[in-house]
Design a protein around this motif. Structure first.
Motif, short mmCIF file in Angstrom:
data_model
loop_
_atom_site.label_atom_id
_atom_site.label_comp_id
_atom_site.label_asym_id
_atom_site.label_seq_id
_atom_site.Cartn_x
_atom_site.Cartn_y
_atom_site.Cartn_z
N LEU A 168 1.17 -1.18 0.14
CA LEU A 168 -0.19 0.02 -0.08
C LEU A 168 0.95 1.31 0.53
O LEU A 168 1.65 1.30 0.63
CB LEU A 168 -1.25 -0.28 1.54
CG LEU A 168 -1.89 1.29 1.37
CD1 LEU A 168 -2.94 0.47 2.05
CD2 LEU A 168 -1.64 2.06 2.39
N TYR B 197 -5.29 -2.23 -2.41
CA TYR B 197 -6.02 -0.97 -1.14
C TYR B 197 -5.22 0.48 -1.39
O TYR B 197 -4.34 1.32 -0.66
CB TYR B 197 -5.76 -1.08 0.05
CG TYR B 197 -6.12 -2.66 0.57
CD1 TYR B 197 -7.65 -2.09 0.62
CD2 TYR B 197 -6.01 -3.59 0.16
CE1 TYR B 197 -8.62 -4.08 0.52
CE2 TYR B 197 -5.94 -5.05 0.88
CZ TYR B 197 -7.61 -4.92 0.82
OH TYR B 197 -8.60 -6.11 1.02
N MET B 198 -4.71 0.22 -3.10
CA MET B 198 -3.48 1.58 -3.21
C MET B 198 -4.29 2.80 -3.42
O MET B 198 -5.18 2.98 -3.92
CB MET B 198 -3.01 1.15 -4.83
CG MET B 198 -1.98 0.28 -4.78
SD MET B 198 0.44 0.50 -3.78
CE MET B 198 0.04 1.89 -5.21
N ALA C 231 -9.72 -1.36 3.69
CA ALA C 231 -8.58 -2.08 3.92
C ALA C 231 -7.79 -1.00 5.25
O ALA C 231 -6.96 -2.39 6.00
CB ALA C 231 -7.54 -0.44 3.57
#
Length: 314
Positions: free
Chosen positions: A57, A82-83, A121
């Motif tokens: 991430l 979850y970037m 996330a």
């Protein structure tokens, strides 16, 4: 269990030079092919290469370069579910100069923007497993919960309460008293020699026991470059020797060590076994060019380690 890596990913632009120029000096460099890198991303790739379930991430812009970096992570088996994206931030790039068997790294400043974790996330991070990160990133983490905004050191404490064990890579920067709310309760804090000296003002791992106990830190690990690594837990001090190798490129050696150590611990290995394996992985990595030269399967590292030891025993 999935290990999370929260930190930098960047395009590493390589140059070689006969010497590092001084102030008001000039010098010539030779350009080498650029490669995807970034310290924490390198560690994530190593972890995934060993077979670990891996999520990375970071906060990037939405440029073609960022998409290239994300695509490369996916190609290396690293999850990027979850970037975070912010079109306003700069391109993520490092300039790496290889000089006399060492490296000088210049990084484009990316800013201090908060990194807002979404609900998915946060839920994933609230599961048991390891989190490998840096102080720079931990200071920027924010999340909205039913109880309101949780951020920074309080967010790390929340994750620890849910079984997430934090490994900090402090590299050359070390830490200050103001950083201790973040480091408190950490499973492992990794320094290199420069970072350890910056943090404590000395080189003696034998006299940091009170500091560790005061902040509930399980293990402090110090990497020693060619001399291997050492670790402390309570009164126990472990030392693992390095391997005498011909160095090609030290870029990513510390990342290889950290990613490998995270994988070893996630497999339930004892710390002494994990240190030995991680030192071998890092030593192997410096014999190959590139920031992700440490990517290898467990059998490859074991074979390399055993071959090196047999060779030295002759």
């Amino acid at each position: 269990m999935t290990s999370f890596f929260i930190g930098d990913v960047a395009l590493d632009e390589y140059y070689t030079a006969d010497r590092w120029p001084g102030r008001a000096d000039k010098g010539m460099v030779k350009e080498l092919p650029a490669e995807a890198g970034g310290s924490i991303a390198n560690a994530a790739v190593v972890h995934a290469g060993l077979g670990g379930e891996t999520q990375f991430l970071s906060l990037l812009n939405d440029s073609p370069l960022s998409q290239r970096l994300i695509t490369d992570l996916k190609a290396n088996g690293v999850g990027v579910d979850y970037m975070l994206i912010d079109p306003a931030i700069p391109e993520s790039r490092n300039f790496i100069f290889l000089v006399d068997g060492e490296h000088v790294v210049l990084t484009v400043e990316m800013g201090e923007q908060p990194m807002w974790l979404d609900a998915a996330a946060l839920d994933a991070l609230r599961q048991p497993g390891f989190l490998y990160t840096t102080l720079y990133r931990a200071r920027r983490l924010h999340a909205r919960t039913d109880q309101g905004v949780v951020k920074q050191a309080d967010l790390l404490a929340d994750l620890r309460q849910h079984g997430r064990r934090v490994i900090f890579d402090l590299d050359v920067g070390g830490c200050t008293p103001q950083d201790m709310p973040y480091l408190t309760g950490a499973a492992v804090v990794i320094f290199n020699q420069v970072g350890f000296r910056a943090a404590f003002g000395h080189d003696e791992i034998t006299i940091i026991g009170d500091w560790m106990q005061a902040h509930d830190i399980d293990w402090v690990v110090r990497t020693l470059a060619a001399d291997g690594a050492e670790a402390r837990n309570g009164d126990t001090i472990l030392r693992v020797p390095g391997f005498p190798v011909d160095v090609v490129d030290v870029t990513g050696a510390g990342d290889t060590f950290g990613g490998t150590l995270t994988w070893c611990l996630s497999q339930g290995q004892a710390i002494e076994e994990a240190l030995d394996f991680s030192v071998a992985a890092a030593s192997r990595s410096v014999t190959i060019h590139g920031p992700r030269a440490g990517k290898a399967g467990p059998d490859d590292i074991l074979r390399w380690r055993d071959d090196e030891r047999r060779s030295r025993a002759r």
